[in-house]
Design an enzyme around this catalytic site. Structure first.
Site, short mmCIF file in Angstrom:
data_model
loop_
_atom_site.label_atom_id
_atom_site.label_comp_id
_atom_site.label_asym_id
_atom_site.label_seq_id
_atom_site.Cartn_x
_atom_site.Cartn_y
_atom_site.Cartn_z
N SER A 92 -55.94 73.25 -15.61
CA SER A 92 -54.64 73.76 -15.14
C SER A 92 -53.96 72.63 -14.39
O SER A 92 -54.63 71.69 -13.93
CB SER A 92 -54.89 74.94 -14.20
OG SER A 92 -53.73 75.24 -13.46
N TYR A 130 -58.96 79.10 -7.37
CA TYR A 130 -58.60 78.75 -8.76
C TYR A 130 -58.39 77.24 -8.88
O TYR A 130 -58.92 76.60 -9.79
CB TYR A 130 -57.34 79.53 -9.16
CG TYR A 130 -56.92 79.33 -10.59
CD1 TYR A 130 -57.54 80.01 -11.62
CD2 TYR A 130 -55.88 78.46 -10.92
CE1 TYR A 130 -57.14 79.83 -12.95
CE2 TYR A 130 -55.47 78.27 -12.23
CZ TYR A 130 -56.10 78.97 -13.25
OH TYR A 130 -55.70 78.79 -14.55
P1 NDP Z 1 -56.33 86.01 -19.75
O1 NDP Z 1 -56.55 86.66 -18.43
O2 NDP Z 1 -55.33 86.54 -20.69
O3 NDP Z 1 -57.72 85.89 -20.53
C1 NDP Z 1 -58.86 85.45 -19.86
C2 NDP Z 1 -60.06 85.60 -20.75
O4 NDP Z 1 -61.24 85.32 -19.96
C3 NDP Z 1 -60.21 87.03 -21.28
O5 NDP Z 1 -60.78 86.98 -22.57
C4 NDP Z 1 -61.17 87.62 -20.27
O6 NDP Z 1 -61.90 88.74 -20.74
C5 NDP Z 1 -62.10 86.44 -20.03
N1 NDP Z 1 -62.87 86.65 -18.81
C6 NDP Z 1 -62.41 86.86 -17.55
N2 NDP Z 1 -63.43 87.12 -16.71
C7 NDP Z 1 -64.57 87.09 -17.47
C8 NDP Z 1 -65.93 87.30 -17.20
N3 NDP Z 1 -66.36 87.66 -15.98
N4 NDP Z 1 -66.83 87.18 -18.19
C9 NDP Z 1 -66.42 86.87 -19.45
N5 NDP Z 1 -65.13 86.67 -19.78
C10 NDP Z 1 -64.22 86.79 -18.80
O7 NDP Z 1 -56.02 84.48 -19.39
P2 NDP Z 1 -55.32 83.30 -20.20
O8 NDP Z 1 -55.49 83.51 -21.65
O9 NDP Z 1 -54.01 83.07 -19.62
O10 NDP Z 1 -56.23 82.06 -19.72
C11 NDP Z 1 -57.11 81.36 -20.55
C12 NDP Z 1 -57.49 80.08 -19.85
O11 NDP Z 1 -56.33 79.27 -19.66
C13 NDP Z 1 -58.08 80.29 -18.46
O12 NDP Z 1 -59.13 79.37 -18.26
C14 NDP Z 1 -56.93 79.98 -17.53
O13 NDP Z 1 -57.37 79.54 -16.27
C15 NDP Z 1 -56.21 78.89 -18.30
N6 NDP Z 1 -54.80 78.69 -17.96
C16 NDP Z 1 -53.88 79.66 -18.31
C17 NDP Z 1 -52.55 79.46 -18.02
C18 NDP Z 1 -51.50 80.48 -18.37
O14 NDP Z 1 -50.32 80.28 -18.01
N7 NDP Z 1 -51.81 81.54 -19.06
C19 NDP Z 1 -52.08 78.22 -17.36
C20 NDP Z 1 -53.12 77.29 -17.05
C21 NDP Z 1 -54.43 77.54 -17.36
P3 NDP Z 1 -61.31 90.26 -20.71
O15 NDP Z 1 -60.53 90.40 -21.98
O16 NDP Z 1 -62.55 91.08 -20.69
O17 NDP Z 1 -60.47 90.40 -19.48
#
Ligand code: NDP
Length: 251
Positions: free
Chosen positions: A151, A164
């Site tokens: 990020s 984070y």
């Molecule tokens: P979402 O919240 O849409 O998706 C997150 C994913 O991680 C989901 O599949 C979720 O599962 C899974 N997850 C969360 N907690 C756990 C856990 N305890 N065990 C297993 N899986 C878990 O986030 P994004 O798609 O936005 O983010 C994806 C990545 O990109 C992350 O690493 C985030 O930090 C990074 N990022 C995102 C940005 C953005 O603007 N969107 C910007 C910068 C970085 P479940 O479906 O069960 O909730």
């Protein structure tokens, strides 16, 4: 990124994606499958994983899924999962560490220690356990690619991003250490997606208009490029899916 991937870019590749149940990870899994890969999907919710796997199968590709709660998993569970995968899979050509937890957006003085721990467990510890467990399978590939998700706050700290931000600095560090340890054997890089229309983004920026954000599908060119052979010589680097994009402002 202006990248036009070949349709067969990932033919015969086996790629594992964490957090494949939603947001960017779901889109990446579907996109890799459309470019020929077989997928191994990890997530914590069976029903959501099943749905993504079915969508991949409907398009004629293979997909297996495994549940793993990264907030509670142990190193032993990750080793066991890797052994289960290894029993049916000769090698892994790619791992996308995408699962992530945001935690609380608030000053350091108010960060809840329990939430801090949970963010570190998902974003750093479980990501490390899984990496350690999956490395032998990745090293069996002749073009392995290990991709972490960072990020902008993992490169420059910002007020209120507490656990984070610290977890994403750790992610960048893990990537750099591994890239040096596996030079010429495995490429290891980070992607910073930039503000993207997902649930995580909406919870960090509740007043933002999501229509002004790129969708997960819009940022897939970089995700494809890093998994395919066009990025073969790149390692130890942190790439922006949306170069030049200014970080958002939390309210
Ligand atoms: P979402 O919240 O849409 O998706 C997150 C994913 O991680 C989901 O599949 C979720 O599962 C899974 N997850 C969360 N907690 C756990 C856990 N305890 N065990 C297993 N899986 C878990 O986030 P994004 O798609 O936005 O983010 C994806 C990545 O990109 C992350 O690493 C985030 O930090 C990074 N990022 C995102 C940005 C953005 O603007 N969107 C910007 C910068 C970085 P479940 O479906 O069960 O909730």
């Amino acid at each position: 990124m202006h990248y036009q991937p070949q349709r067969d870019l990932l033919n015969d590749r086996i790629i594992l994606v964490t957090g494949a149940s939603d947001g960017i990870g779901k889109e990446a899994a579907l996109t890799y499958a459309r470019h020929g890969a077989s997928l191994i999907l990890l997530g914590r919710q069976e029903a959501k994983l099943r749905q993504v796997a079915q969508a991949i199968k409907d398009e004629g590709q293979q997909a297996q899924w495994f549940t793993l709660d990264m907030a509670t998993c142990t190193p032993e569970e990750c080793q066991q999962l890797a052994a289960t995968i290894a029993a049916a899979t000769p090698h892994l050509d790619g791992v996308l560490h995408n699962a992530g937890l945001l935690g609380d957006i608030c000053p350091m003085s108010e960060q809840d220690p329990a939430t801090w721990d949970a963010v570190m467990r998902v974003n750093v510890n479980a990501t490390f356990y899984l990496t350690q467990a999956l490395l032998p399978l990745l090293l069996k590939s002749d073009s392995g690619s290990l991709v972490f998700t960072s990020s902008s706050v993992g490169r420059q700290g910002r007020a209120n991003w507490g656990a984070y931000a610290a977890s994403k600095f750790a992610t960048e560090g893990m990537m750099q250490v591994l890239a040096e340890e596996y030079q010429n054997r495995l490429r290891v890089n980070c992607i910073n997606p930039g503000g993207t229309r997902t649930k995580m983004r909406a919870s960090a920026f509740p007043t933002e208009d999501p229509q002004k954000l790129k969708t997960p599908a819009d940022i897939m060119p970089l995700y494809l490029w890093l998994m395919g052979d066009d990025s073969r010589r790149k390692t130890g680097m942190s790439f922006d899916a949306q170069p030049g994009r200014k970080p958002g402002i939390t309210q």
